[in-house]
Design a protein around this motif. Sequence first.
Motif, PDB file in Angstrom:
ATOM      1  N   GLN A  17       2.819   7.796  18.010  1.00  0.00           N
ATOM      2  CA  GLN A  17       1.642   8.572  18.361  1.00  0.00           C
ATOM      3  C   GLN A  17       1.164   9.328  17.124  1.00  0.00           C
ATOM      4  O   GLN A  17       1.948   9.610  16.212  1.00  0.00           O
ATOM      5  CB  GLN A  17       1.943   9.548  19.500  1.00  0.00           C
ATOM      6  N   GLU A  18      -0.110   9.680  17.117  1.00  0.00           N
ATOM      7  CA  GLU A  18      -0.665  10.376  15.954  1.00  0.00           C
ATOM      8  C   GLU A  18       0.028  11.702  15.698  1.00  0.00           C
ATOM      9  O   GLU A  18       0.202  12.116  14.557  1.00  0.00           O
ATOM     10  CB  GLU A  18      -2.169  10.597  16.160  1.00  0.00           C
ATOM     11  N   SER A  19       0.434  12.373  16.762  1.00  0.00           N
ATOM     12  CA  SER A  19       1.028  13.703  16.631  1.00  0.00           C
ATOM     13  C   SER A  19       2.549  13.676  16.568  1.00  0.00           C
ATOM     14  O   SER A  19       3.190  14.723  16.464  1.00  0.00           O
ATOM     15  CB  SER A  19       0.593  14.591  17.808  1.00  0.00           C
ATOM     16  N   SER A  20       3.160  12.496  16.641  1.00  0.00           N
ATOM     17  CA  SER A  20       4.630  12.410  16.656  1.00  0.00           C
ATOM     18  C   SER A  20       5.224  12.824  15.315  1.00  0.00           C
ATOM     19  O   SER A  20       4.626  12.610  14.249  1.00  0.00           O
ATOM     20  CB  SER A  20       5.072  10.980  16.982  1.00  0.00           C
ATOM     21  N   THR A  21       6.416  13.403  15.367  1.00  0.00           N
ATOM     22  CA  THR A  21       7.167  13.770  14.168  1.00  0.00           C
ATOM     23  C   THR A  21       8.593  13.248  14.300  1.00  0.00           C
ATOM     24  O   THR A  21       9.059  12.973  15.413  1.00  0.00           O
ATOM     25  CB  THR A  21       7.217  15.296  13.974  1.00  0.00           C
ATOM     26  N   PRO A  22       9.309  13.107  13.190  1.00  0.00           N
ATOM     27  CA  PRO A  22      10.708  12.674  13.268  1.00  0.00           C
ATOM     28  C   PRO A  22      11.663  13.767  13.705  1.00  0.00           C
ATOM     29  O   PRO A  22      12.865  13.529  13.809  1.00  0.00           O
ATOM     30  CB  PRO A  22      11.007  12.188  11.850  1.00  0.00           C
ATOM     31  N   GLY A  23      11.163  14.982  13.927  1.00  0.00           N
ATOM     32  CA  GLY A  23      11.961  16.050  14.501  1.00  0.00           C
ATOM     33  C   GLY A  23      13.260  16.311  13.770  1.00  0.00           C
ATOM     34  O   GLY A  23      13.332  16.329  12.543  1.00  0.00           O
ATOM     35  N   ARG A  24      14.297  16.496  14.562  1.00  0.00           N
ATOM     36  CA  ARG A  24      15.594  16.869  14.011  1.00  0.00           C
ATOM     37  C   ARG A  24      16.215  15.749  13.190  1.00  0.00           C
ATOM     38  O   ARG A  24      16.962  16.010  12.242  1.00  0.00           O
ATOM     39  CB  ARG A  24      16.526  17.267  15.159  1.00  0.00           C
ATOM     40  N   VAL A  25      15.910  14.494  13.515  1.00  0.00           N
ATOM     41  CA  VAL A  25      16.400  13.379  12.696  1.00  0.00           C
ATOM     42  C   VAL A  25      15.816  13.468  11.290  1.00  0.00           C
ATOM     43  O   VAL A  25      16.517  13.291  10.298  1.00  0.00           O
ATOM     44  CB  VAL A  25      16.062  12.028  13.352  1.00  0.00           C
ATOM     45  N   GLY A  26      14.519  13.752  11.210  1.00  0.00           N
ATOM     46  CA  GLY A  26      13.887  13.925   9.902  1.00  0.00           C
ATOM     47  C   GLY A  26      14.506  15.064   9.128  1.00  0.00           C
ATOM     48  O   GLY A  26      14.730  14.962   7.913  1.00  0.00           O
ATOM     49  N   ASN A  27      14.791  16.171   9.813  1.00  0.00           N
ATOM     50  CA  ASN A  27      15.420  17.312   9.145  1.00  0.00           C
ATOM     51  C   ASN A  27      16.788  16.933   8.585  1.00  0.00           C
ATOM     52  O   ASN A  27      17.143  17.322   7.461  1.00  0.00           O
ATOM     53  CB  ASN A  27      15.568  18.474  10.129  1.00  0.00           C
TER      54      ASN A  27
ATOM     55  N   ARG B 274      30.880   9.638   3.329  1.00  0.00           N
ATOM     56  CA  ARG B 274      29.666   9.412   2.552  1.00  0.00           C
ATOM     57  C   ARG B 274      29.888   9.740   1.090  1.00  0.00           C
ATOM     58  O   ARG B 274      30.466  10.770   0.749  1.00  0.00           O
ATOM     59  CB  ARG B 274      28.524  10.266   3.114  1.00  0.00           C
ATOM     60  N   THR B 275      29.421   8.847   0.198  1.00  0.00           N
ATOM     61  CA  THR B 275      29.474   9.099  -1.232  1.00  0.00           C
ATOM     62  C   THR B 275      28.536  10.248  -1.572  1.00  0.00           C
ATOM     63  O   THR B 275      27.428  10.316  -1.059  1.00  0.00           O
ATOM     64  CB  THR B 275      29.021   7.848  -2.018  1.00  0.00           C
ATOM     65  N   PRO B 276      28.939  11.189  -2.431  1.00  0.00           N
ATOM     66  CA  PRO B 276      28.029  12.273  -2.814  1.00  0.00           C
ATOM     67  C   PRO B 276      26.710  11.719  -3.323  1.00  0.00           C
ATOM     68  O   PRO B 276      26.658  10.693  -3.986  1.00  0.00           O
ATOM     69  CB  PRO B 276      28.806  12.998  -3.930  1.00  0.00           C
ATOM     70  N   LEU B 277      25.618  12.437  -3.031  1.00  0.00           N
ATOM     71  CA  LEU B 277      24.293  11.931  -3.360  1.00  0.00           C
ATOM     72  C   LEU B 277      24.134  11.619  -4.835  1.00  0.00           C
ATOM     73  O   LEU B 277      23.451  10.683  -5.213  1.00  0.00           O
ATOM     74  CB  LEU B 277      23.240  12.951  -2.929  1.00  0.00           C
TER      75      LEU B 277
ATOM     76  N   ALA C  95      17.862  16.829   4.617  1.00  0.00           N
ATOM     77  CA  ALA C  95      18.996  17.627   4.169  1.00  0.00           C
ATOM     78  C   ALA C  95      19.974  16.803   3.336  1.00  0.00           C
ATOM     79  O   ALA C  95      20.681  17.339   2.484  1.00  0.00           O
ATOM     80  CB  ALA C  95      19.715  18.243   5.369  1.00  0.00           C
ATOM     81  N   LEU C  96      20.006  15.484   3.578  1.00  0.00           N
ATOM     82  CA  LEU C  96      20.859  14.586   2.797  1.00  0.00           C
ATOM     83  C   LEU C  96      20.180  14.112   1.511  1.00  0.00           C
ATOM     84  O   LEU C  96      20.751  13.323   0.764  1.00  0.00           O
ATOM     85  CB  LEU C  96      21.262  13.375   3.649  1.00  0.00           C
TER      86      LEU C  96
ATOM     87  N   ASP D  83      24.145  15.434  13.285  1.00  0.00           N
ATOM     88  CA  ASP D  83      24.390  15.603  11.851  1.00  0.00           C
ATOM     89  C   ASP D  83      25.529  14.699  11.396  1.00  0.00           C
ATOM     90  O   ASP D  83      25.443  14.051  10.344  1.00  0.00           O
ATOM     91  CB  ASP D  83      24.715  17.063  11.541  1.00  0.00           C
ATOM     92  N   HIS D  84      26.595  14.639  12.184  1.00  0.00           N
ATOM     93  CA  HIS D  84      27.731  13.787  11.827  1.00  0.00           C
ATOM     94  C   HIS D  84      27.346  12.312  11.903  1.00  0.00           C
ATOM     95  O   HIS D  84      27.695  11.515  11.022  1.00  0.00           O
ATOM     96  CB  HIS D  84      28.910  14.069  12.761  1.00  0.00           C
ATOM     97  N   PHE D  85      26.605  11.969  12.950  1.00  0.00           N
ATOM     98  CA  PHE D  85      26.206  10.578  13.124  1.00  0.00           C
ATOM     99  C   PHE D  85      25.303  10.113  11.990  1.00  0.00           C
ATOM    100  O   PHE D  85      25.521   9.045  11.410  1.00  0.00           O
ATOM    101  CB  PHE D  85      25.494  10.398  14.464  1.00  0.00           C
ATOM    102  N   ILE D  86      24.266  10.891  11.659  1.00  0.00           N
ATOM    103  CA  ILE D  86      23.316  10.494  10.618  1.00  0.00           C
ATOM    104  C   ILE D  86      24.032  10.327   9.282  1.00  0.00           C
ATOM    105  O   ILE D  86      23.778   9.378   8.529  1.00  0.00           O
ATOM    106  CB  ILE D  86      22.173  11.520  10.509  1.00  0.00           C
ATOM    107  N   ASP D  87      24.933  11.236   8.969  1.00  0.00           N
ATOM    108  CA  ASP D  87      25.660  11.159   7.709  1.00  0.00           C
ATOM    109  C   ASP D  87      26.467   9.866   7.633  1.00  0.00           C
ATOM    110  O   ASP D  87      26.420   9.137   6.639  1.00  0.00           O
ATOM    111  CB  ASP D  87      26.587  12.376   7.595  1.00  0.00           C
ATOM    112  N   GLY D  88      27.191   9.543   8.701  1.00  0.00           N
ATOM    113  CA  GLY D  88      27.988   8.324   8.701  1.00  0.00           C
ATOM    114  C   GLY D  88      27.152   7.066   8.794  1.00  0.00           C
ATOM    115  O   GLY D  88      27.474   6.039   8.192  1.00  0.00           O
TER     116      GLY D  88
END
Length: 264
Positions: A38-48, A19-22, A52-53, A246-251
């Motif tokens: 759903q109204e109460s749904s969140t992106p959870g750990r994917v959102g985190n 990944r290129t630096p931000l 972070a990126l 974390d590795h997957f999302i970054d790539g």
Amino acid sequence: MSFRTDRFVGAELVPFPRRTPLAAASDAQLPVLIILHQESSTPGRVGNALRALGHHLDIRRPRFGDALPETLDRHAGAVIFGGPMSANDPDDYIRREIDWIEIPLREQRPFLGICLGAQMLAMQLGARVAPHADALTQIGYYPIRPTAAGHALCPAWPAQVYHWHREGFELPAGTELLAEGDDFPVQAFRAGNAFGVQFHPDVTYAMMHRWTTRGYDGFSAPGARQRHHHFADRAVYDAAERAWLDHFIDGWLARRPVLAQAAE
């Protein structure tokens, strides 16, 4: 609107690029489109992981009237999350989401479908989504096996991952199987810059508490793990699943449209 393609047949699968630096990335300031059900749904750990990126989240809920963009030119990528509904449901918002996936496929933008989102991606690509022939479910932790293509793309896969689903899907024609399982053979696949995973790497500890409380009736389904096993297994398998995510999302976000790369 429907979208079928054979452009992925025989496509070479290579590991995620570095990944290129931000500070230097052209997509650094673009938000990631988040589609929830759903109204109460969140992106959870994917959102985190996305925050972070350095990415903001553009959260939309088509089920409750939110529109979806006509292009992803102003987004770094898109994620469709899970939900208790089925990709086979006749509801208008389900049909619209499946049809909308044509846009990231055509524009070759990073797309990720999680559980229901993966089933929608498979259906958009012409595959069948259906319950298990023996009415089995996966609710809890179950083993997966990365294929050679999965290892080439992302080397460190967890031995078991968290699931909550009653339906599975066929591998769409011309796509790459990345991980397989036993009762539900297709666990992760790739179509160009679009990925689908049948499991739930997005689930945080708090989300697991909510799901296992509100969805308690699901534990009587064939194949489901009982509630206490969810937390016992999380203690064993969660660290590896989180590291993989974390590795997957970054790539995944480092993947850029082929046409844009060729023009540079």
